[in-house]
Design a protein around this motif. Structure first.
Motif, mmCIF file in Angstrom:
data_model
loop_
_atom_site.group_PDB
_atom_site.id
_atom_site.type_symbol
_atom_site.label_atom_id
_atom_site.label_comp_id
_atom_site.label_asym_id
_atom_site.label_seq_id
_atom_site.Cartn_x
_atom_site.Cartn_y
_atom_site.Cartn_z
ATOM 1 N N ARG A 42 0.808 -1.221 0.000
ATOM 2 C CA ARG A 42 0.000 0.000 0.000
ATOM 3 C C ARG A 42 0.841 1.272 0.000
ATOM 4 O O ARG A 42 0.296 2.373 0.031
ATOM 5 C CB ARG A 42 -0.932 0.006 1.218
ATOM 6 C CG ARG A 42 -0.207 -0.086 2.545
ATOM 7 C CD ARG A 42 -1.160 -0.223 3.743
ATOM 8 N NE ARG A 42 -0.438 -0.187 5.004
ATOM 9 C CZ ARG A 42 0.175 -1.223 5.554
ATOM 10 N NH1 ARG A 42 0.134 -2.404 4.938
ATOM 11 N NH2 ARG A 42 0.820 -1.105 6.701
ATOM 12 N N MET A 43 2.178 1.131 -0.036
ATOM 13 C CA MET A 43 3.022 2.315 0.054
ATOM 14 C C MET A 43 3.076 3.063 -1.277
ATOM 15 O O MET A 43 2.733 2.509 -2.336
ATOM 16 C CB MET A 43 4.430 1.949 0.531
ATOM 17 C CG MET A 43 5.213 1.042 -0.393
ATOM 18 S SD MET A 43 6.950 0.740 0.118
ATOM 19 C CE MET A 43 6.896 0.588 1.866
ATOM 20 N N SER A 44 3.504 4.290 -1.207
ATOM 21 C CA SER A 44 3.577 5.114 -2.405
ATOM 22 C C SER A 44 4.650 4.591 -3.351
ATOM 23 O O SER A 44 5.545 3.829 -2.967
ATOM 24 C CB SER A 44 3.902 6.555 -2.019
ATOM 25 O OG SER A 44 5.278 6.652 -1.640
ATOM 26 N N CYS A 45 4.572 5.016 -4.588
ATOM 27 C CA CYS A 45 5.548 4.589 -5.586
ATOM 28 C C CYS A 45 6.965 5.021 -5.197
ATOM 29 O O CYS A 45 7.926 4.290 -5.419
ATOM 30 C CB CYS A 45 5.176 5.150 -6.956
ATOM 31 S SG CYS A 45 3.634 4.470 -7.616
ATOM 32 N N THR A 46 7.072 6.206 -4.600
ATOM 33 C CA THR A 46 8.397 6.682 -4.183
ATOM 34 C C THR A 46 8.986 5.783 -3.113
ATOM 35 O O THR A 46 10.150 5.374 -3.182
ATOM 36 C CB THR A 46 8.290 8.120 -3.644
ATOM 37 O OG1 THR A 46 7.770 8.961 -4.667
ATOM 38 C CG2 THR A 46 9.661 8.627 -3.200
ATOM 39 N N ASN A 47 8.160 5.431 -2.092
ATOM 40 C CA ASN A 47 8.640 4.547 -1.032
ATOM 41 C C ASN A 47 9.067 3.194 -1.595
ATOM 42 O O ASN A 47 10.131 2.662 -1.248
ATOM 43 C CB ASN A 47 7.545 4.327 0.017
ATOM 44 C CG ASN A 47 7.176 5.580 0.774
ATOM 45 O OD1 ASN A 47 6.000 5.857 0.968
ATOM 46 N ND2 ASN A 47 8.164 6.332 1.222
ATOM 47 N N LEU A 48 8.233 2.635 -2.459
ATOM 48 C CA LEU A 48 8.526 1.317 -3.010
ATOM 49 C C LEU A 48 9.775 1.356 -3.879
ATOM 50 O O LEU A 48 10.590 0.428 -3.862
ATOM 51 C CB LEU A 48 7.330 0.807 -3.820
ATOM 52 C CG LEU A 48 7.480 -0.604 -4.408
ATOM 53 C CD1 LEU A 48 7.720 -1.627 -3.302
ATOM 54 C CD2 LEU A 48 6.240 -0.982 -5.221
ATOM 55 N N ALA A 49 9.928 2.438 -4.633
ATOM 56 C CA ALA A 49 11.113 2.554 -5.481
ATOM 57 C C ALA A 49 12.393 2.535 -4.646
ATOM 58 O O ALA A 49 13.396 1.923 -5.043
ATOM 59 C CB ALA A 49 11.040 3.833 -6.311
ATOM 60 N N VAL A 141 14.675 -2.652 13.903
ATOM 61 C CA VAL A 141 14.931 -1.594 12.922
ATOM 62 C C VAL A 141 14.943 -2.187 11.514
ATOM 63 O O VAL A 141 14.352 -1.622 10.571
ATOM 64 C CB VAL A 141 16.254 -0.877 13.227
ATOM 65 C CG1 VAL A 141 16.674 0.013 12.063
ATOM 66 C CG2 VAL A 141 16.132 -0.045 14.499
ATOM 67 N N ALA A 142 15.619 -3.327 11.352
ATOM 68 C CA ALA A 142 15.689 -3.954 10.029
ATOM 69 C C ALA A 142 14.307 -4.315 9.504
ATOM 70 O O ALA A 142 14.000 -4.123 8.320
ATOM 71 C CB ALA A 142 16.580 -5.198 10.095
ATOM 72 N N LEU A 143 13.459 -4.839 10.397
ATOM 73 C CA LEU A 143 12.127 -5.263 9.967
ATOM 74 C C LEU A 143 11.142 -4.104 9.875
ATOM 75 O O LEU A 143 10.069 -4.240 9.261
ATOM 76 C CB LEU A 143 11.590 -6.322 10.938
ATOM 77 C CG LEU A 143 12.337 -7.664 10.915
ATOM 78 C CD1 LEU A 143 11.830 -8.587 12.018
ATOM 79 C CD2 LEU A 143 12.200 -8.341 9.549
ATOM 80 N N SER A 144 11.490 -2.949 10.451
ATOM 81 C CA SER A 144 10.551 -1.829 10.496
ATOM 82 C C SER A 144 10.293 -1.204 9.136
ATOM 83 O O SER A 144 9.356 -0.416 8.990
ATOM 84 C CB SER A 144 11.065 -0.757 11.467
ATOM 85 O OG SER A 144 12.241 -0.138 10.954
ATOM 86 N N HIS A 145 11.105 -1.553 8.139
ATOM 87 C CA HIS A 145 10.805 -1.066 6.784
ATOM 88 C C HIS A 145 9.464 -1.600 6.289
ATOM 89 O O HIS A 145 8.854 -1.037 5.371
ATOM 90 C CB HIS A 145 11.921 -1.482 5.816
ATOM 91 C CG HIS A 145 13.229 -0.825 6.103
ATOM 92 N ND1 HIS A 145 14.228 -1.442 6.825
ATOM 93 C CD2 HIS A 145 13.702 0.399 5.787
ATOM 94 C CE1 HIS A 145 15.262 -0.622 6.933
ATOM 95 N NE2 HIS A 145 14.965 0.505 6.306
ATOM 96 N N ASP A 146 9.032 -2.721 6.917
ATOM 97 C CA ASP A 146 7.681 -3.246 6.691
ATOM 98 C C ASP A 146 7.423 -3.583 5.228
ATOM 99 O O ASP A 146 6.330 -3.335 4.704
ATOM 100 C CB ASP A 146 6.637 -2.250 7.210
ATOM 101 C CG ASP A 146 5.293 -2.920 7.479
ATOM 102 O OD1 ASP A 146 5.244 -4.164 7.527
ATOM 103 O OD2 ASP A 146 4.287 -2.205 7.617
ATOM 104 N N VAL A 147 8.436 -4.130 4.576
ATOM 105 C CA VAL A 147 8.253 -4.551 3.187
ATOM 106 C C VAL A 147 8.418 -6.070 3.058
ATOM 107 O O VAL A 147 8.535 -6.591 1.956
ATOM 108 C CB VAL A 147 9.260 -3.848 2.248
ATOM 109 C CG1 VAL A 147 8.989 -2.359 2.219
ATOM 110 C CG2 VAL A 147 10.702 -4.128 2.647
ATOM 111 N N PHE A 148 8.382 -6.776 4.198
ATOM 112 C CA PHE A 148 8.720 -8.201 4.205
ATOM 113 C C PHE A 148 7.522 -9.063 4.581
ATOM 114 O O PHE A 148 6.642 -8.657 5.331
ATOM 115 C CB PHE A 148 9.866 -8.459 5.188
ATOM 116 C CG PHE A 148 11.089 -7.634 4.898
ATOM 117 C CD1 PHE A 148 11.849 -7.879 3.764
ATOM 118 C CD2 PHE A 148 11.462 -6.601 5.748
ATOM 119 C CE1 PHE A 148 12.970 -7.108 3.486
ATOM 120 C CE2 PHE A 148 12.586 -5.842 5.486
ATOM 121 C CZ PHE A 148 13.343 -6.085 4.348
#
Length: 611
Positions: A42-49, A141-148
């Motif tokens: 659900r993140m923005s294109c900028t975040n995902l990029a 901290v590593a997991l907090s990017h929340d992309v996993f």
């Protein structure tokens, strides 16, 4: 299925009731996190990029389309730590295996990895226990990017595995598999190493001769081969169902080790919420898994450091376990392993004799472990009685040994090495402490003698070198070594010195609010004394010459003083300011101010700090 031992059942139910609110709160948080799903959905294109910018072409395409599982790799690699040097190769193995499983793996973060063997007796040891909570925070901290969608935790040694698990539990809605590195091949026998250390302590050999022996013991990549905290960690990950079965003690840089590393990536990809086998960490680590961890520790004579770590790990999962639970279980769990310092064998010999799988088989058969648990390998702890093998290039599992290949190393319920688990909770007017009795001969488990007071490990060593301890019976009180005083360092340098005196026929014991190495043994030691002296504990009222009773049979730690006399004494005041300067220790002031007591896991993350 075998009925549970009634004591195991009672302790488990007590833990479950005690933890009712905290466990429900934890599971509620994890359920909400699971419902939200990874932020990359659900993140923005900028975040995902940003998240996929450095990924290779195929992986980048998969991540941008949000249709494949993304596995976080969290590693404690460094090439000074022999146990962690093999982890250098693991990310490439994992990434390739993830692709084969239709997933993607990204290196999410590295965490610190201190070698207690390097820092023993040096100022850096003051940071050792605090590093566990730093590792937990770094994992989060590593997991907090929340992309996993899942995580693999790569670590082996003392504070690293507990720290990784505590941190991962804050993201317990994700599936997590722990990936070990394995022990180095056997070198100089541990018993011979200990003998040479005592000779050096007595001045009978040179430093060069000592270094030669030590280098033959610690000689290649892999975990040290004694059964200290690092190898106790690996046992715990097996009995808690967080490794692939039988993977703890496979040597590094071997085809089987590499196959298991790749298989961990493939397995965790099957456990994500994107498929039908969703198995989050929060469902694996529950009160049954925690009790299994305690039982495994007792049955194998594992490291006393886990009387801190298991408490902290459990609290991270909303489970409240305490030393009374350890003590009650120790009375009914027999000792089934003789691995140094509890015996002459090393972990490679233990593995060859049947290893963790055989110990689990024996305990399950006696109703002394919960078999109906969720694991990363599936439902049921009986899966961990199997052992991995290679059939050509194919990894498979077969039934492990049904009986010991060396009954002098791995025993059985019918013929245990002792009827209890070799860990004793001591109580008395000096507080509460733990003693690892499995490494202490029965004739040395009770000592009553005058106190000799020391406020540092160095003070004791100076007294030994000056021969002020020769020819006398005494209880060494090494105090102001707790978490609030100086970080609760291990006092492993005391072991060979006390061993020399004991071998001369002196009755000696140690009492401290600090820790001992997981490799320590032989001399009776009441450790982790709580309340600690820096928090006003009664050990700070003991005077030189007071008679102290250290009783590892009856479970007593007491000064032979009436209560009124002890209560009326002032607490000894020690200037701790000079202990917290240099080598980064000044950065840990907040830890010392907030850290909880030993019985609460000595943690700044979980547990209430002393008043």
């Amino acid at each position: 299925m075998t009925d549970l031992n009634p004591v195991l059942a009672r302790v488990t139910e007590r833990v479950r009731a005690r933890s009712d609110k905290t466990r429900r709160d934890y599971l509620d948080r994890m359920a909400r996190a699971k419902e939200q799903g990874p932020a990359r959905m659900r993140m923005s294109c900028t975040n995902l990029a940003h998240a996929v910018a450095a990924a290779p072409g195929t992986d980048k395409d998969e991540l941008k389309q949000r249709r494949r599982a993304n596995i976080a790799i969290i590693s404690a690699y460094n090439d000074m730590l022999s146990a962690h040097q093999p982890l250098e190769r693991f990310p490439a193995i994992i990434k390739e295996a993830a692709r084969q499983a239709g997933a993607v793996a990204q290196f999410a973060g590295g965490v610190p990895a201190m070698c207690d063997g390097v820092t023993q007796g040096n100022p850096g040891m003051d940071l050792s226990l605090f590093s566990r909570d730093t590792i937990a925070m770094a994992t989060a901290v590593a997991l907090s990017h929340d992309v996993f969608d899942a995580a693999l935790c790569l670590g082996v040694c003392d504070k690293i595995v507990p720290g990784l698990l505590i941190g991962a539990l804050s993201f317990g809605h994700l599936p997590v598999v722990f990936v070990p590195g394995g022990p180095m091949p056997s070198g100089l026998p541990n018993k011979e190493k200990a003998r040479i250390r005592q000779l050096f302590a007595e001045g009978k050999i040179t430093r060069d001769e000592l270094l030669e022996a030590e280098s033959k013991s610690y000689h290649s990549p892999g975990t040290c081969t004694f059964y200290g905290t690092a190898n106790s960690n690996q046992m715990l990950m097996e009995v808690m169902g967080l490794h692939l079965p039988g993977s703890a003690f496979i040597n590094p840089n071997t085809p089987l080790r590499d196959a298991l590393t790749g298989a961990a990536a493939m397995r965790v990809a099957q456990l994500t919420a994107l498929g039908d086998g969703y198995t989050p960490l929060c469902h694996v680590v529950d009160e049954r898994a925690v009790i299994n961890a305690v039982v495994g520790l007792l049955a194998t004579g594992g490291s006393t450091n886990h009387t801190l770590h298991i408490v902290a790990i459990a609290r991270a999962a909303g489970v409240i376990v305490d030393w009374d639970d350890f003590s009650e279980l120790s009375a009914v769990v027999p000792l089934l392993a003789r691995v140094y310092p509890n015996g002459g064998a090393d972990v490679n010999h233990f593995q060859a004799a049947g290893g963790v799988g055989l110990v689990i088989r024996e305990l399950l058969g006696a109703g002394l472990m919960h078999g109906d648990v969720i694991t990363v390998a599936g439902v049921g702890l009986d899966r961990y009685t199997q052992e991995p093998v290679l059939d050509g290039d194919t990894l498979t599992w077969r039934d492990g040994p049904g009986e010991s290949h060396d009954p002098a190393v791995v025993g059985s319920m019918a013929a245990p090495f002792s009827a209890d688990g070799g860990l004793k909770l001591l109580r008395g007017n000096l507080g509460r402490a733990v003693m690892k009795t499995s490494a202490v001969k029965p004739e040395h488990r009770v000592v009553e003698a005058p106190a000799r007071i020391f406020h540092s490990q160095r003070e004791f060593m100076d007294a030994f070198e000056a021969k002020r301890l020769d020819g006398i019976d005494f209880v060494a009180v090494v105090r102001f070594q707790g978490p609030r005083a100086n970080g609760m360092p291990e006092l492993h340098k005391l072991t060979p010195l006390l061993g020399v005196l004991q071998d001369r026929g002196q009755k000696v014991a140690l009492v401290t609010d600090g820790r001992m190495s997981g490799a320590s043994g032989k001399v009776p030691a009441a450790i982790h004394v709580t309340p600690e002296c820096a928090a006003g504990g009664p050990l700070a009222k003991v005077l030189e010459g007071d008679v102290i009773r250290v009783d590892g049979v009856a479970g007593v730690l007491a000064a032979k003083l009436d209560d009124d006399t002890l209560h009326a004494r002032a607490v000894t005041q020690v200037d701790l300011s000079d202990r917290h300067v240099g080598l980064g220790r000044e950065l840990f002031g907040a830890f010392r101010a907030q850290v909880s007591g030993a019985e609460q896991g000595a943690s700044v993350c979980f547990g209430d700090p002393p008043a």
